[in-house]
Each structure stands twice: as structure tokens, then as C-alpha cells.
Design an enzyme around this catalytic site. Structure first.
Site, mmCIF file in Angstrom:
data_model
loop_
_atom_site.group_PDB
_atom_site.id
_atom_site.type_symbol
_atom_site.label_atom_id
_atom_site.label_comp_id
_atom_site.label_asym_id
_atom_site.label_seq_id
_atom_site.Cartn_x
_atom_site.Cartn_y
_atom_site.Cartn_z
ATOM 1 C CE LYS A 1 34.120 -69.065 31.313
ATOM 2 N NZ LYS A 1 35.215 -69.545 30.420
ATOM 3 C CB SER B 1 37.572 -71.698 32.774
ATOM 4 O OG SER B 1 37.291 -70.984 31.580
ATOM 5 C CB SER C 1 37.773 -72.445 28.791
ATOM 6 O OG SER C 1 38.767 -72.491 29.770
HETATM 7 N N1 GLN Z 1 42.857 -74.515 31.147
HETATM 8 C C1 GLN Z 1 43.454 -73.420 30.448
HETATM 9 C C2 GLN Z 1 43.968 -72.404 31.442
HETATM 10 O O1 GLN Z 1 43.834 -72.641 32.586
HETATM 11 C C3 GLN Z 1 42.466 -72.796 29.492
HETATM 12 C C4 GLN Z 1 41.505 -71.911 30.144
HETATM 13 C C5 GLN Z 1 40.622 -71.226 29.160
HETATM 14 O O2 GLN Z 1 40.504 -71.630 28.012
HETATM 15 N N2 GLN Z 1 40.033 -70.135 29.617
HETATM 16 O O3 GLN Z 1 44.495 -71.389 31.103
#
Ligand code: GLN
Length: 480
Positions: free
Chosen positions: A74, A149, A173
Site C-alpha cells: 500500500k 482505503s 481499511s
Molecule cells: N473508512 C474509514 C475512514 O475513512 C476507515 C479508513 C481506514 O481504516 N484507514 O476513516
């Protein structure tokens, strides 16, 4: 089905393939699937050099399980000499002078990174539509999101480009994109994987982890990634379990708690049905199913969406156009430099989070928002302590829905946040959790989430592996 990591490792040792060949093939697949937009950077030069080193160590008798296995990081993990953007214009040209701990560890294992995966900007999002480099498409249906994400990581694994990818999970995410893309993703206990060199979003929640096709593959990779690191003050100094050895533990006698609140309103009937069928399968394999309640589950989204932006507003203050990152052209004053650099460098969702977080932390509102959110965090964590007094694992759907359409929620931030309803509590409590393929609804993958007490990654991986020995959902791949 694409080969498992163990199979690839066996082929490498039997000289049926070389790391160089595997890497070339992965790079070719990545280029052929340009349509998915799963990668921000492909670095064939660095990948082939790493593959050559892996081939040399394999020839010299290296038996490390990941030696010569291609994968993707990532783009939130700093890679020495390789651009690391966090999918932001702010870091579009940032080339770190050092490696993240996770990068060092996978390098030491002689795994071969082919590049950097697309993601939501600064890991903020549930659909991978917030990337400065454009949305990622779901390999099962190109009109749908891959989740976020870690959407690029999930799409790359689901499309068979690489057998595994790194990811991070602050509120879901890893698990939610794994669910949307029909793969397996594990978020370990907070502190189990070093955050050193992992670009910070919300430091008390951020967790590095793995996306792969099976629990067995996740066990191999997590074993290489996890461990104490003195450079991360929240890294836990505690011996890691042997995740691979633990896989053989059966489901016999395991008590799985079905979290009532995770099947609430908003959960699609097809998702609930697939998850219940998967749990019935676990029962056939020897597990006992009991109902549990997490009475404060409804507080998780509001608490998370105060705490995460609060921490983000602080972490993102460092991008000021002075030290590194995007700098506006021709600044007139210092304030002009700050405001235009940040105004140009950050995308809409990141700005929204900075505004919310700064507001929640401001003098007049701290008690009303941040302090209350921290109290909610405590009662949410206590719900899990209470439930784990009766059960070994807690189960439910990873996401209330299957992958939604591109653009469906982009104009409604609250609807987007609601996609995390079953995942964020786990981060607030610092617990490990896994998402595994559990079937399909409307021809799209459904994920089963299993949650364990802190530092019981082995229990999660073993339960998931035993389920995968008896089912074939994880072997299904989208048509190319
Ligand atoms: N969807 C969640 C957010 O927008 C989690 C994102 C994540 O786990 N990095 O914060």
C-alpha cells in the site's frame, strides 16, 4: 485458482520457477490490468533487482517462506528511494530516505515488492474514490468500488496480479476491501505490527496488516511482518505466535458469538444470509454458536468519526509546504505559503476531516466532542471484554452491503461513513479481526468478520483456515 504462497515457494525451491520469472509475470499482469487503476507506482527496476537477490538466496538454500514471492505495498508505507504518495497531491513527488519497518521486514524475508498500490488519500475513505490518482475498480464488477482505503491492494490480489499485499486498517481499511473483493484480510491487534514509517492517519487506531487469498497465506505474511520495534513506542514487546503452526487447530469446541447488533437495520438480506450460512458451516465443523450483544455498538461510528479526524488534524499539521510535501508556487507571505500549499495539496475529504478534527479539539468544544468520544470508546471496548467472557470469537458481516457503485456515495459523506458500521469498533478497542469470503449476494462477494481478544491472531487465522479447508469461496476469482 491462482497458486498459494506455499505452492509458489515450493515451485521456487524445486526450480520450477525463479523469483525473476514470478516477478516478471506479476509485472506483466499488473500492466495488463491497467484498467483497474490498482497501482500508483510500478517499479520494475527495483522489483527485478529484488527478485535477483531472492533467486541468489534461494540458490544458496534460503528456506524463508516468502523468499521470491511478488507482492505490492500500500502506498502508505515509506519505501527508501521509491516514491510514496499516500495517494495525495501533497506527497505526489515525495521520495522517502528510509524504509518503513514493514518494508524492512518483508525485504529481510526476501519477498519482492513490484510497486505501490492505490488507496484513499491518507487512508481516509471506504471506497478508494478519494485518491488523487483516481478511483480503483472492483475486479468483480468494474462499475463498483473495491472498498477502501486499501482498495488497490485488494483489487491487485483479487485480480490475481499478486498473491498478497500489505494494507493498513484504521477503521476497516483492510477488512472492508477484502470483503468487497472476495479475499481474506487480517487486521492484527494494535501494536502487533510496527507503525514506524507508516504514514500516520489516526495514530491510536492505525494498524498494518495483510490482504491475501487465504488465511494460510495471511499467516505466512503476518509472521514476517509482526514483531516488536523500539522505533514505534506503541509497538508491543511480546513474542509473536507461530501463526502457521497454529492453523491446524480445529473449530471443535470453539464458541463463536453472533453479535446481534452486526445484523441490524441496513444489513442487506443477501449479506446476512451468506454470513449466517457460513456460520452454520462453522457449527458443522464443531463450533458452538451463541448470541452475544455489544450494547454500545451504535456509538462506534460517531465516536470514531470524532477521534479519527481529531488525530488526523494533528498528524496532518506537518504538511505545511515548508519541510516536505507540496509547496505552492510563488508564496507572498508565510500565511500565504501555508494556506495555498495545504489548499492545493489536500483533497476534499482530507480537508473535511481536518476541519472536523480541529473543531472537535478546539478549546470550547473539547469536552463536548473529543472527551465524550473517548468515553464512548471506553464503553465500546468494555462491551468486547464482557462478550469475550463467554465466547472465543465474535462474528458478523464485515460490511452491511456488497460493493456499491462508483459514485453512489461520493456526495454523501455520512452514507460513506456508515459503510464502516461493523468495522470501526474493533479499532477503537484495539482488537484483531479478519474478513474471509463467505459467499455471494447478487453475484458479488460477501465477507464474514471474525473478531478475537487482543493478541489472539492465531485463533482467528486457525478458525478462518479450518473454514477455508471445508469451503471454496476463497478460491473463486472474478473473470478477467
Ligand atoms: N473508512 C474509514 C475512514 O475513512 C476507515 C479508513 C481506514 O481504516 N484507514 O476513516
Amino acid at each position: 485458482m491462482a497458486s498459494s504462497i506455499a505452492q509458489l515457494a515450493q515451485d521456487l525451491r524445486a526450480r520450477k520457477a525463479s523469483a525473476t520469472e514470478l516477478t516478471q509475470a506479476a509485472l506483466a499482469r499488473a500492466r495488463a490490468r491497467d484498467d483497474l487503476n490498482a497501482f500508483i507506482t510500478l517499479d520494475a527496476g527495483a522489483a527485478l533487482a529484488a527478485a535477483q537477490r531472492a533467486d541468489a538466496t534461494i540458490t544458496a538454500g534460503d528456506v524463508q517462506p516468502l523468499a521470491g514471492i511478488p507482492f505490492v505495498h500500500k502506498d502508505i508505507f515509506c519505501t527508501n528511494g521509491i516514491r510514496t504518495t499516500c495517494a495525495s497531491r501533497m506527497l505526489e513527488n515525495f521520495v522517502p530516505p528510509y524504509d518503513a519497518a514493514v518494508v524492512e521486514r518483508l525485504d529481510a524475508a526476501h519477498a519482492v515488492s513490484i510497486g505501490k498500490a492505490n488507496m484513499d488519500e491518507f487512508a481516509m475513505g471506504s471506497s478508494n474514490e478519494n485518491s488523487h490518482f483516481g478511483a480503483v475498480k472492483n475486479p468483480w464488477d468494474a462499475t463498483r468500488v473495491p472498498g477502501g482505503s486499501s482498495g488497490g491492494s485488494a483489487a491487485a490480489v483479487a485480480a490475481g496480479i499478486v498473491p498478497f499485499a500489505t494494507g493498513t486498517d484504521t477503521g476497516g481499511s483492510i477488512r472492508q476491501p477484502a470483503a468487497f473483493c472476495g479475499i481474506t484480510g487480517i487486521k492484527p491487534t494494535y501494536g502487533r505490527v510496527s507503525r514506524y514509517g507508516m504514514i500516520a492517519y489516526a495514530s491510536s487506531l492505525d494498524c498494518g496488516g495483510v490482504l491475501a487469498r487465504s488465511a494460510a497465506d495471511c499467516a505466512q505474511v503476518l509472521g514476517a511482518m509482526a514483531g516488536h520495534d523500539a522505533r514505534d513506542a506503541t509497538s508491543v514487546d511480546r513474542p509473536r505466535e507461530d501463526y502457521v503452526a497454529a492453523l491446524s487447530t480445529t473449530l471443535q469446541g470453539l464458541k463463536i458469538g453472533i453479535a446481534r447488533e452486526y445484523f441490524g437495520a441496513g444489513v442487506e438480506p443477501g449479506v446476512a444470509a451468506a454470513v449466517r450460512a457460513a456460520l452454520a458451516q462453522c457449527e458443522k465443523l464443531g463450533a458452538t454458536l451463541v448470541d452475544v450483544s455489544l450494547p454500545n455498538a451504535a456509538l462506534a461510528i460517531p465516536a470514531y468519526y470524532v477521534i479519527a479526524p481529531a488525530e488526523a488534524s494533528s498528524n496532518l499539521a506537518r504538511y505545511d509546504g515548508v519541510r516536505y510535501g507540496h509547496r505552492c508556487g510563488d508564496p507572498k507571505t508565510l500565511e500565504d505559503l501555508y494556506t495555498r500549499s495545504r489548499g492545493e495539496g489536500f483533497g476534499v475529504e482530507v480537508k473535511r476531516r481536518i476541519l472536523v478534527g480541529t473543531y472537535a479539539l478546539s478549546a470550547g468544544y473539547y469536552d463536548a466532542y473529543y472527551l465524550r468520544a473517548q468515553r464512548a470508546r471506553r464503553v465500546i471496548a468494555n462491551d468486547f471484554v464482557e462478550a469475550f467472557g463467554h465466547v472465543d470469537l465474535i462474528a458478523g458481516p464485515t460490511s452491511p452491503t456488497v460493493a456499491f457503485k462508483l459514485g453512489e456515495k461520493t456526495s454523501d459523506p455520512l452514507a460513506m461513513y456508515a459503510a464502516d458500521v461493523n468495522t470501526v469498533a474493533v479499532n477503537l478497542a484495539g482488537l484483531p479481526a479478519i474478513s474471509i469470503p463467505a459467499g455471494f449476494s447478487e453475484d458479488l462477494p460477501v465477507g464474514l468478520q471474525l473478531i478475537a481478544p487482543a493478541f489472539h491472531e492465531s485463533r482467528l487465522l486457525a478458525a478462518a483456515h479450518q473454514f477455508q479447508l471445508a469451503t471454496d469461496w476463497h478460491t473463486r476469482s472474478p473473470r478477467a
